[in-house]
Design an enzyme around this catalytic site. Structure first.
Site, PDB file in Angstrom:
ATOM      1  N   CYS A  25     -10.196  -4.876  -0.002  1.00 38.94           N
ATOM      2  CA  CYS A  25     -11.308  -3.922   0.087  1.00 38.94           C
ATOM      3  C   CYS A  25     -12.174  -4.031  -1.171  1.00 38.94           C
ATOM      4  O   CYS A  25     -11.811  -4.679  -2.166  1.00 38.94           O
ATOM      5  CB  CYS A  25     -10.772  -2.501   0.269  1.00 38.94           C
ATOM      6  SG  CYS A  25     -10.190  -1.730  -1.262  1.00 38.94           S
ATOM      7  N   ASN A  79       0.842  -1.198   0.000  1.00 31.98           N
ATOM      8  CA  ASN A  79       0.000   0.000   0.000  1.00 31.98           C
ATOM      9  C   ASN A  79       0.877   1.248   0.000  1.00 31.98           C
ATOM     10  O   ASN A  79       1.965   1.281   0.580  1.00 31.98           O
ATOM     11  CB  ASN A  79      -1.018  -0.001   1.139  1.00 31.98           C
ATOM     12  CG  ASN A  79      -0.444  -0.300   2.507  1.00 31.98           C
ATOM     13  OD1 ASN A  79       0.612  -0.911   2.634  1.00 31.98           O
ATOM     14  ND2 ASN A  79      -1.146   0.117   3.537  1.00 31.98           N
ATOM     15  N   GLU A 137      -3.000  -4.521  -3.250  1.00 34.26           N
ATOM     16  CA  GLU A 137      -3.504  -5.369  -4.333  1.00 34.26           C
ATOM     17  C   GLU A 137      -3.572  -4.601  -5.648  1.00 34.26           C
ATOM     18  O   GLU A 137      -3.227  -5.116  -6.710  1.00 34.26           O
ATOM     19  CB  GLU A 137      -4.902  -5.900  -3.996  1.00 34.26           C
ATOM     20  CG  GLU A 137      -4.966  -6.733  -2.737  1.00 34.26           C
ATOM     21  CD  GLU A 137      -5.308  -5.910  -1.505  1.00 34.26           C
ATOM     22  OE1 GLU A 137      -4.713  -4.822  -1.307  1.00 34.26           O
ATOM     23  OE2 GLU A 137      -6.172  -6.355  -0.739  1.00 34.26           O
TER      24      GLU A 137
HETATM   25  N1  THU Z   1      -5.207  -1.786   2.549  1.00 35.65           N
HETATM   26  C1  THU Z   1      -4.626  -2.531   1.564  1.00 35.65           C
HETATM   27  O1  THU Z   1      -3.590  -2.139   0.991  1.00 35.65           O
HETATM   28  N2  THU Z   1      -5.205  -3.702   1.216  1.00 35.65           N
HETATM   29  C2  THU Z   1      -6.241  -4.285   1.893  1.00 35.65           C
HETATM   30  O2  THU Z   1      -6.621  -5.396   1.561  1.00 35.65           O
HETATM   31  C3  THU Z   1      -6.875  -3.566   2.993  1.00 35.65           C
HETATM   32  C4  THU Z   1      -6.429  -2.167   3.202  1.00 35.65           C
HETATM   33  C5  THU Z   1      -4.543  -0.562   2.965  1.00 35.65           C
HETATM   34  C6  THU Z   1      -5.225   0.718   2.600  1.00 35.65           C
HETATM   35  C7  THU Z   1      -4.637   1.651   3.645  1.00 35.65           C
HETATM   36  O3  THU Z   1      -3.360   2.093   3.203  1.00 35.65           O
HETATM   37  C8  THU Z   1      -4.451   0.778   4.861  1.00 35.65           C
HETATM   38  O4  THU Z   1      -4.447  -0.554   4.380  1.00 35.65           O
HETATM   39  C9  THU Z   1      -5.518   0.937   5.930  1.00 35.65           C
HETATM   40  O5  THU Z   1      -6.767   0.828   5.377  1.00 35.65           O
END
Ligand code: THU
Length: 137
Positions: free
Chosen positions: A86, A42, A55
């Site tokens: 998400c 992320n 993802e």
């Molecule tokens: N996040 C992801 O990268 N993937 C997921 O499957 C769930 C959430 C990230 C988004 C944000 O940077 C942090 O996790 C908290 O929501």
């Protein structure tokens, strides 16, 4: 490649996550039909809504390198709970891989397995737009 090996590639991305606002690092590894794996983490932003999930980072890396067909995805967080994609990630993945297998892992490497169809039932995809809309691709 075993599920554990794909999850390990996702886990290796956790230290690269840029998550100063949430403190919630996530790693992902997306396997292509040809066996290539694209990883992602992320990448958050001071304008919070501009943040990108692990993802989708992996997916856009892969598509921008010419990949269009995907078999499996591993996603992991540094948490006791399993890390699940998400809604926005489910939708973007559905575009290319409605039959994707998804491994959702916790920090201990334990994981749940589900198909993308289970995670996004009755998903909206390219076919819904009809053949006319897809003819320019
Ligand atoms: N996040 C992801 O990268 N993937 C997921 O499957 C769930 C959430 C990230 C988004 C944000 O940077 C942090 O996790 C908290 O929501």
């Amino acid at each position: 490649m075993t599920p554990e090996e794909l999850i390990q590639q996702a886990r290796a991305m956790l230290p690269l996550a840029y998550a100063p606002y949430s403190g919630f690092p996530v790693g992902a590894a997306l396997e292509c039909a040809d066996g290539t794996v694209y990883t992602g983490c992320n990448v958050e932003n001071a304008a919070y809504g501009s943040s990108l999930c692990a993802e989708r980072t992996a997916l856009v890396k892969a598509v921008s390198e010419g990949q269009r067909s995907f078999t499996r995805l591993a996603v992991i967080g540094n948490t006791e709970d399993f890390c699940t994609p998400c809604g926005a990630c489910r939708q973007m993945l559905y575009e290319f891989a409605p039959d994707l297998t998804v491994y959702m892992a916790n920090r201990r490497g334990e994981y749940l397995t589900a198909s993308l169809g289970e995670l996004l039932p009755h998903g909206f995809g390219p076919a819904a737009l009809g053949s006319e809309a897809m003819s320019s691709t």
